[in-house]
Motif scaffolding. Structure first.
Motif, short mmCIF file in Angstrom:
data_model
loop_
_atom_site.label_atom_id
_atom_site.label_comp_id
_atom_site.label_asym_id
_atom_site.label_seq_id
_atom_site.Cartn_x
_atom_site.Cartn_y
_atom_site.Cartn_z
N LEU A 155 -8.26 -10.84 -16.07
CA LEU A 155 -7.03 -11.65 -14.01
C LEU A 155 -8.60 -11.72 -13.75
O LEU A 155 -9.42 -11.49 -13.16
CB LEU A 155 -6.81 -10.70 -13.30
N ASP A 156 -9.49 -13.26 -12.60
CA ASP A 156 -9.59 -14.16 -11.58
C ASP A 156 -9.58 -12.56 -10.73
O ASP A 156 -8.76 -11.71 -10.58
CB ASP A 156 -9.96 -15.12 -11.30
N TYR A 157 -10.69 -12.48 -9.58
CA TYR A 157 -10.55 -11.79 -8.32
C TYR A 157 -9.70 -11.76 -7.59
O TYR A 157 -8.73 -11.18 -7.50
CB TYR A 157 -11.91 -12.19 -7.64
N GLU A 158 -9.38 -12.89 -7.63
CA GLU A 158 -7.91 -13.14 -6.51
C GLU A 158 -6.36 -13.22 -7.05
O GLU A 158 -5.78 -12.15 -6.36
CB GLU A 158 -7.77 -15.24 -6.19
N GLN A 159 -6.30 -13.07 -8.17
CA GLN A 159 -5.41 -12.08 -8.48
C GLN A 159 -5.56 -11.01 -9.08
O GLN A 159 -4.45 -10.30 -8.99
CB GLN A 159 -4.51 -13.09 -10.21
N ARG A 160 -6.63 -10.12 -9.27
CA ARG A 160 -7.08 -8.71 -9.31
C ARG A 160 -6.10 -8.31 -7.71
O ARG A 160 -5.97 -7.31 -7.71
CB ARG A 160 -7.99 -8.31 -10.02
N GLN A 161 -7.14 -8.83 -6.66
CA GLN A 161 -6.34 -8.78 -5.14
C GLN A 161 -4.98 -8.62 -5.47
O GLN A 161 -4.25 -8.06 -4.31
CB GLN A 161 -7.48 -9.83 -4.52
N LYS A 162 -4.41 -9.77 -5.71
CA LYS A 162 -2.67 -10.10 -5.82
C LYS A 162 -1.74 -8.82 -6.59
O LYS A 162 -1.27 -8.08 -5.32
CB LYS A 162 -2.59 -11.38 -5.89
N GLU A 163 -2.86 -8.51 -7.54
CA GLU A 163 -1.79 -7.01 -7.80
C GLU A 163 -2.51 -5.57 -7.24
O GLU A 163 -1.28 -4.99 -7.33
CB GLU A 163 -2.06 -6.65 -9.56
N LEU A 164 -3.35 -5.85 -7.24
CA LEU A 164 -3.67 -4.62 -6.18
C LEU A 164 -2.88 -3.94 -4.84
O LEU A 164 -2.19 -2.83 -4.33
CB LEU A 164 -5.09 -4.35 -5.80
N THR A 165 -2.48 -5.21 -4.34
CA THR A 165 -2.28 -4.80 -3.23
C THR A 165 -0.60 -5.08 -3.22
O THR A 165 0.01 -5.27 -1.68
CB THR A 165 -2.82 -5.69 -2.09
N ARG A 166 0.36 -5.34 -4.09
CA ARG A 166 1.76 -5.94 -3.66
C ARG A 166 2.38 -4.84 -3.00
O ARG A 166 3.31 -4.48 -2.30
CB ARG A 166 2.00 -5.64 -5.39
N PHE A 167 1.81 -3.34 -3.23
CA PHE A 167 2.56 -3.31 -2.38
C PHE A 167 2.46 -2.12 -1.03
O PHE A 167 2.29 -1.15 -0.71
CB PHE A 167 3.69 -1.01 -2.76
N GLN A 168 0.65 -2.96 -0.89
CA GLN A 168 0.08 -2.18 0.16
C GLN A 168 -0.09 -3.31 1.62
O GLN A 168 0.70 -3.50 3.55
CB GLN A 168 -1.32 -2.88 -0.08
N ARG A 169 1.26 -4.42 1.32
CA ARG A 169 1.31 -5.34 2.33
C ARG A 169 2.75 -5.34 3.39
O ARG A 169 2.15 -6.03 4.30
CB ARG A 169 2.21 -6.81 1.81
N ALA A 170 3.26 -4.44 2.99
CA ALA A 170 3.87 -3.94 4.24
C ALA A 170 4.39 -1.84 4.84
O ALA A 170 4.48 -1.78 3.36
CB ALA A 170 5.88 -4.17 3.93
N PRO A 171 4.61 -2.20 5.86
CA PRO A 171 4.38 -0.36 5.80
C PRO A 171 5.29 0.49 4.41
O PRO A 171 5.44 1.18 4.39
CB PRO A 171 4.14 -0.16 6.99
N ARG A 172 7.10 -0.16 4.46
CA ARG A 172 8.04 0.64 3.44
C ARG A 172 8.38 -0.58 2.84
O ARG A 172 8.44 -1.87 2.98
CB ARG A 172 9.26 1.01 4.41
N VAL A 173 8.20 0.18 1.28
CA VAL A 173 8.89 -0.73 0.10
C VAL A 173 9.80 0.04 -0.41
O VAL A 173 10.10 1.26 -0.55
CB VAL A 173 8.02 -1.19 -0.84
N ILE A 174 10.99 -0.59 -0.12
CA ILE A 174 11.92 0.21 -1.48
C ILE A 174 12.75 -0.48 -2.24
O ILE A 174 13.09 -2.16 -1.84
CB ILE A 174 13.77 -0.02 0.21
N GLY A 175 12.96 0.10 -3.76
CA GLY A 175 13.45 -0.65 -4.62
C GLY A 175 14.74 -0.45 -4.93
O GLY A 175 15.23 -0.01 -4.76
#
Length: 198
Positions: A83-103
């Protein structure tokens, strides 16, 4: 005529204006545990042929968001190569974007009377109720699926069991910017009157 005692102009106005907010624009605070329970109680009030409750919820603790992101980045790399830097950061932060995540997990299964499709539609209704309840509670939300909802190994890691699949992940938080309205469908192109075939 509609029952005047049950009409709510405020509710109709709210529904006409409800819209999703990109999760990347959300911040804290998010709903607390009591509010989440109320939101999920409302989310579960959906059409459910046979009273099967063919869905369930997975709550992701915010303190585990970095761990989840690291796993997703590694899995994405194993599937797609480095992964390039931008894509890696996107994956690393997917569950950090909002304070609550519900599946929302669809547990639809073969049934002698209830088609799987009806059960899956019920799970979709849960997701819609969930985002509506979050908005009515004063928060913004976004219903997402993303690649890991369709990857079996990632789905297992995120809490789906055998023969289950994610209907989506609902991100909930506080708005940091006004919503941007998008173009809505032209109803004239979507409505037809049934006529009997010759």
């Amino acid at each position: 005529m509609p029952n005047q005692d049950t009409m709510s102009p405020e509710t109709l106005s709210f529904l006409r204006q409800r819209r999703s907010h990109p999760s990347v624009t959300m911040s804290s605070p998010g709903p607390d545990d009591d509010q989440i329970r109320d939101i999920l109680t409302i989310a579960a009030r959906v059409p459910d042929h046979g009273k099967l409750s063919p869905w369930r919820f997975v709550l992701y603790p915010s303190e585990q968001s970095e761990t989840i992101g690291a796993w997703l980045a590694a899995r994405c790399e194993s599937l797609n190569g480095p992964l390039d830097y931008e894509q890696r950061q996107k994956e690393l932060t997917r569950f950090q974007r909002a304070p609550r995540v519900i599946g929302v997990v669809s547990t639809a299964a073969e049934h002698p009377k209830i088609p799987i499709w009806e059960q899956q539609l019920s799970a979709g209704a849960v997701c819609m109720n969930l985002v509506t309840a979050a908005a009515a509670s004063g928060y913004v939300s976004q219903w997402l699926t993303e690649w890991f909802a369709f990857d079996e190994e990632a789905s297992r890691y995120l809490g789906a069991g055998e023969n289950e699949r994610f209907a989506g992940f609902v991100h909930i938080g506080t708005a940091t910017q006004p919503p941007v309205e998008r173009q809505r469908p032209d109803l004239a192109q979507l409505i037809s009157n049934w006529t009997q075939a010759d």
